[in-house]
Design an enzyme around this catalytic site. Structure first.
Site, PDB file in Angstrom:
ATOM      1  N   LYS A 106      12.709  10.417  10.674  1.00 54.74           N
ATOM      2  CA  LYS A 106      12.104   9.079  10.691  1.00 54.74           C
ATOM      3  C   LYS A 106      13.135   7.978  10.977  1.00 54.74           C
ATOM      4  O   LYS A 106      14.114   7.845  10.254  1.00 54.74           O
ATOM      5  CB  LYS A 106      11.474   8.773   9.331  1.00 54.74           C
ATOM      6  CG  LYS A 106      10.341   9.701   8.957  1.00 54.74           C
ATOM      7  CD  LYS A 106       9.618   9.168   7.725  1.00 54.74           C
ATOM      8  CE  LYS A 106       8.353   9.952   7.461  1.00 54.74           C
ATOM      9  NZ  LYS A 106       7.551   9.329   6.384  1.00 54.74           N
ATOM     10  N   SER A 137      -2.446  -2.846   5.972  1.00 57.40           N
ATOM     11  CA  SER A 137      -3.765  -3.218   6.490  1.00 57.40           C
ATOM     12  C   SER A 137      -4.877  -2.287   6.031  1.00 57.40           C
ATOM     13  O   SER A 137      -4.651  -1.338   5.290  1.00 57.40           O
ATOM     14  CB  SER A 137      -3.712  -3.310   8.009  1.00 57.40           C
ATOM     15  OG  SER A 137      -3.293  -2.099   8.539  1.00 57.40           O
ATOM     16  N   ARG A 157      -7.610   7.708   5.082  1.00 59.41           N
ATOM     17  CA  ARG A 157      -7.601   7.867   6.541  1.00 59.41           C
ATOM     18  C   ARG A 157      -7.520   9.351   6.852  1.00 59.41           C
ATOM     19  O   ARG A 157      -6.783  10.082   6.194  1.00 59.41           O
ATOM     20  CB  ARG A 157      -6.390   7.163   7.153  1.00 59.41           C
ATOM     21  CG  ARG A 157      -6.461   5.663   7.072  1.00 59.41           C
ATOM     22  CD  ARG A 157      -5.150   5.040   7.501  1.00 59.41           C
ATOM     23  NE  ARG A 157      -4.071   5.401   6.587  1.00 59.41           N
ATOM     24  CZ  ARG A 157      -2.789   5.153   6.809  1.00 59.41           C
ATOM     25  NH1 ARG A 157      -2.402   4.572   7.910  1.00 59.41           N
ATOM     26  NH2 ARG A 157      -1.881   5.498   5.923  1.00 59.41           N
ATOM     27  N   ASN A 215       4.150   0.601   2.147  1.00 60.72           N
ATOM     28  CA  ASN A 215       4.129  -0.493   3.110  1.00 60.72           C
ATOM     29  C   ASN A 215       4.206  -1.804   2.351  1.00 60.72           C
ATOM     30  O   ASN A 215       3.317  -2.107   1.557  1.00 60.72           O
ATOM     31  CB  ASN A 215       2.828  -0.447   3.912  1.00 60.72           C
ATOM     32  CG  ASN A 215       2.675   0.880   4.641  1.00 60.72           C
ATOM     33  OD1 ASN A 215       3.313   1.103   5.663  1.00 60.72           O
ATOM     34  ND2 ASN A 215       1.869   1.784   4.097  1.00 60.72           N
ATOM     35  N   ARG A 273       0.862  -1.182   0.000  1.00 57.71           N
ATOM     36  CA  ARG A 273       0.000   0.000   0.000  1.00 57.71           C
ATOM     37  C   ARG A 273       0.893   1.225   0.000  1.00 57.71           C
ATOM     38  O   ARG A 273       1.706   1.409   0.894  1.00 57.71           O
ATOM     39  CB  ARG A 273      -0.914   0.018   1.225  1.00 57.71           C
ATOM     40  CG  ARG A 273      -2.136   0.943   1.064  1.00 57.71           C
ATOM     41  CD  ARG A 273      -2.893   1.118   2.374  1.00 57.71           C
ATOM     42  NE  ARG A 273      -2.084   1.862   3.308  1.00 57.71           N
ATOM     43  CZ  ARG A 273      -1.949   1.561   4.609  1.00 57.71           C
ATOM     44  NH1 ARG A 273      -2.574   0.542   5.141  1.00 57.71           N
ATOM     45  NH2 ARG A 273      -1.165   2.285   5.389  1.00 57.71           N
ATOM     46  N   LYS A 330      12.435   2.824   5.212  1.00 52.93           N
ATOM     47  CA  LYS A 330      12.510   4.254   4.924  1.00 52.93           C
ATOM     48  C   LYS A 330      13.870   4.625   4.341  1.00 52.93           C
ATOM     49  O   LYS A 330      13.970   5.543   3.530  1.00 52.93           O
ATOM     50  CB  LYS A 330      12.146   5.029   6.176  1.00 52.93           C
ATOM     51  CG  LYS A 330      10.660   4.785   6.444  1.00 52.93           C
ATOM     52  CD  LYS A 330      10.081   5.283   7.660  1.00 52.93           C
ATOM     53  CE  LYS A 330       8.571   5.108   7.662  1.00 52.93           C
ATOM     54  NZ  LYS A 330       8.062   3.773   8.026  1.00 52.93           N
ATOM     55  N   GLU A 341       5.010   7.021   2.328  1.00 54.01           N
ATOM     56  CA  GLU A 341       5.822   5.792   2.407  1.00 54.01           C
ATOM     57  C   GLU A 341       5.111   4.703   1.638  1.00 54.01           C
ATOM     58  O   GLU A 341       3.941   4.833   1.273  1.00 54.01           O
ATOM     59  CB  GLU A 341       6.004   5.346   3.867  1.00 54.01           C
ATOM     60  CG  GLU A 341       4.684   4.975   4.527  1.00 54.01           C
ATOM     61  CD  GLU A 341       4.819   3.998   5.689  1.00 54.01           C
ATOM     62  OE1 GLU A 341       5.886   3.404   5.885  1.00 54.01           O
ATOM     63  OE2 GLU A 341       3.807   3.804   6.393  1.00 54.01           O
ATOM     64  N   GLU A 364       7.924   0.871  11.587  1.00 51.49           N
ATOM     65  CA  GLU A 364       6.589   0.861  10.993  1.00 51.49           C
ATOM     66  C   GLU A 364       5.559   0.893  12.113  1.00 51.49           C
ATOM     67  O   GLU A 364       5.862   0.602  13.255  1.00 51.49           O
ATOM     68  CB  GLU A 364       6.381  -0.427  10.179  1.00 51.49           C
ATOM     69  CG  GLU A 364       7.393  -0.662   9.072  1.00 51.49           C
ATOM     70  CD  GLU A 364       7.292   0.366   7.977  1.00 51.49           C
ATOM     71  OE1 GLU A 364       6.184   0.895   7.758  1.00 51.49           O
ATOM     72  OE2 GLU A 364       8.318   0.680   7.354  1.00 51.49           O
ATOM     73  N   GLY A 365       4.334   1.219  11.737  1.00 55.48           N
ATOM     74  CA  GLY A 365       3.242   1.068  12.699  1.00 55.48           C
ATOM     75  C   GLY A 365       2.755   2.363  13.322  1.00 55.48           C
ATOM     76  O   GLY A 365       1.817   2.345  14.111  1.00 55.48           O
TER      77      GLY A 365
HETATM   78  P1  ADP Z   1       4.771   4.401   9.685  1.00 52.91           P
HETATM   79  O1  ADP Z   1       5.582   3.344   9.019  1.00 52.91           O
HETATM   80  O2  ADP Z   1       4.955   4.444  11.152  1.00 52.91           O
HETATM   81  O3  ADP Z   1       3.346   4.374   9.245  1.00 52.91           O
HETATM   82  P2  ADP Z   1       4.951   6.863   8.161  1.00 52.91           P
HETATM   83  O4  ADP Z   1       6.118   7.302   7.372  1.00 52.91           O
HETATM   84  O5  ADP Z   1       3.765   6.421   7.385  1.00 52.91           O
HETATM   85  O6  ADP Z   1       5.447   5.749   9.174  1.00 52.91           O
HETATM   86  O7  ADP Z   1       4.536   8.029   9.127  1.00 52.91           O
HETATM   87  C1  ADP Z   1       3.474   7.921  10.058  1.00 52.91           C
HETATM   88  C2  ADP Z   1       2.541   9.110   9.953  1.00 52.91           C
HETATM   89  O8  ADP Z   1       3.268  10.330  10.139  1.00 52.91           O
HETATM   90  C3  ADP Z   1       1.884   9.252   8.602  1.00 52.91           C
HETATM   91  O9  ADP Z   1       0.709   8.483   8.546  1.00 52.91           O
HETATM   92  C4  ADP Z   1       1.630  10.737   8.524  1.00 52.91           C
HETATM   93  O10 ADP Z   1       0.444  11.081   9.220  1.00 52.91           O
HETATM   94  C5  ADP Z   1       2.813  11.336   9.268  1.00 52.91           C
HETATM   95  N1  ADP Z   1       3.902  11.689   8.321  1.00 52.91           N
HETATM   96  C6  ADP Z   1       4.876  10.874   7.895  1.00 52.91           C
HETATM   97  N2  ADP Z   1       5.677  11.491   7.027  1.00 52.91           N
HETATM   98  C7  ADP Z   1       5.213  12.738   6.884  1.00 52.91           C
HETATM   99  C8  ADP Z   1       5.611  13.878   6.116  1.00 52.91           C
HETATM  100  N3  ADP Z   1       6.658  13.820   5.324  1.00 52.91           N
HETATM  101  N4  ADP Z   1       4.856  14.999   6.216  1.00 52.91           N
HETATM  102  C9  ADP Z   1       3.782  15.048   7.042  1.00 52.91           C
HETATM  103  N5  ADP Z   1       3.363  14.026   7.792  1.00 52.91           N
HETATM  104  C10 ADP Z   1       4.058  12.878   7.733  1.00 52.91           C
HETATM  105 MG    MG Z   2       2.540   4.857   7.437  1.00 51.28          MG
END
Ligand code: ADP
Ligand code: MG
Length: 436
Positions: free
Chosen positions: A326, A113, A412, A108, A87, A267, A106, A330-331
């Protein structure tokens, strides 16, 4: 579903949220490219080794996955059929001229899910709009059935594995809060007469085995496909669970994902892919796919020791609201923002530990109003932003790609005061795009 055996509903918005049709179409159009890219990275051991070399020195979790990857390569990969269920997630960056751009957050590649629950939410919002007498608007809510598409991928992999009595093994968590999401996929498989057995890593340690051809057996039943809904964060692994993961990876069963594909979703890999010229190397002779992919990339910066990383750190400390820090996790709930990010960068600046993180440009979407509904909480109208996910499925047999599709979407939505976190983290809620 906070306590064991307590049934509750998943949180959702009362209304669908407006999403620009062109951005939705763009996200769908690039999904097959992302499938190809993930698959290409997973097969490129040299790229993975080079990309993750600094990270695995400082990040034990990634290092452990990488060790398994190396061990399987050394022994020789027994698996001949490969299945990707991923996803790709995006936010809508607000441009200076008021327009919006699709930017990937990102991808996944393990346990992606909400394909199951997202198959149910269109009916909810159609109903709400119909109750309000807005039948024309209700008809605009897009149909969506990722669970069917994800099951189709699993079914194809199962069929190519080629053993009529073999099972699909779903690796589940001890305390699963999102079981109904998984059941939607299991039920689609059952409808095709493919049986799913749910087991934990601990069960694999106790009752899993390989025969001399490295066929995987669980409780005496042959396993064609292993579908991980666990195993994507450090807390999921005891020493015994790592052993179980290695056993599964060594087998010829189709792993979804295999460890190389899980690593392709880190990442650090995402950041390296954004380096100029990298996509061209990984997807040679496909300039259109490369252009579509690159258009969705936000700014991504390596924090490896050296001048490039030093400069990224200086810029992020000077403009904390423009970046996200970052780790390789994940999660949800792991990223650092604002003042917390600055403090972490000050602490990490002179340490090699910084290589286990990446920096990313912070995406700033235009907020809008919606009403968030959550079990046990009063309904709440809030300023919100959304994250769009597109589900991708691919199946490869040897060198031949036999399936490459997009199979639906997930929207979401969360209140703007939360910088981070998904639905499972208790921050975002399920939504539907209302295309405009
Ligand atoms: P995870 O693997 O924990 O899901 P993500 O990279 O998806 O990591 O980041 C988690 C959440 O943080 C995202 O769902 C989003 O709401 C926020 N986020 C992540 N990267 C960004 C970004 N570059 N700009 C704004 N919000 C972000
Ligand atoms: Mg995410």
């Amino acid at each position: 579903m906070a306590k064991n055996k307590v049934v509750s509903y998943a949180p959702f918005t009362l209304f669908p949220s407006l999403v620009t049709s062109a951005l939705l179409e763009q996200a769908y159009a690039v999904q097959m490219d992302f499938n190809l890219l993930v698959d290409a990275v997973s097969q490129n051991a040299a790229f993975l080794e080079q990309t993750l070399s600094s990270t695995i020195k400082r990040d034990n979790f990634t290092a452990h996955l990488f060790d398994i990857h190396k061990e399987v390569l050394k022994e020789g990969v027994a698996q001949t059929v490969f299945l990707g269920l991923n996803r790709s997630d995006y936010m809508f960056q607000r441009n200076a001229d008021g327009s919006a751009a699709l930017k990937q957050i990102e991808i996944n590649t393990i346990s992606a899910s909400f394909g199951g629950l997202a198959s149910r939410t269109p009916a909810v919002h159609r109903h709400v709009l119909n109750v309000l007498g807005k039948t024309k608007e209700a008809a605009k809510i897009l149909s969506n059935n990722p669970s069917k598409g994800l099951a189709m991928g699993i079914a194809k992999a199962w069929e190519l594995y080629g053993s009529a009595n073999a099972r699909v093994l779903l690796i589940a968590q001890e305390k699963e809060r999102n079981i109904f999401d998984q059941r939607a996929i299991e039920n689609e498989l059952l409808a095709r007469n493919i049986h799913v057995i749910r087991r934990k890593f601990e069960d694999v340690s106790e009752k899993g085995s390989l025969d001399q051809d490295r066929r995987l057996f669980m409780d005496g039943q042959e396993v064609a496909v292993v579908y991980f809904r666990d195993g994507y964060m450090p807390s999921h692994y005891s020493l015994q669970n790592w052993e179980a993961r290695l056993l599964l990876e060594r087998s010829c069963a189709v792993k979804c994902p295999d460890v190389a594909t899980q690593l392709a979703g880190t990442k650090k890999v995402q950041q390296e892919l954004s380096r100029s010229g990298m996509l061209e190397v990984l997807l040679p002779g496909q300039p259109e796919a490369v252009a579509r992919l690159r258009a969705t990339f936000a700014g991504l910066y390596s924090l490896d020791m050296g001048e490039e990383g030093d400069q990224a750190i200086t810029e992020a400390i000077a403009a904390p609201n423009c970046f996200v820090l970052k780790p390789q996790r994940e999660g949800g709930g792991n990223n650092l923002y604002g003042e917390e990010m600055v403090q972490a960068l000050e602490r990490l600046k002179d340490s090699e530990e910084r290589a286990s993180y990446i920096l990313m440009e912070k995406i700033e979407p235009e907020p809008f109003e919606n009403c968030l509904l959550r079990p046990g909480s009063p309904a709440r109208v809030a300023q919100c932003i959304s994250e769009l996910g597109i589900f991708g499925v691919y199946v490869r047999q040897g060198k031949t790609l036999v399936m490459n599709k997009h199979v639906g979407h997930l929207l979401r939505t969360k209140a703007i005061e939360h910088a981070d976190g998904g639905v499972a983290a208790g921050v975002a809620v399920l939504d539907n795009p209302y295309p405009v």
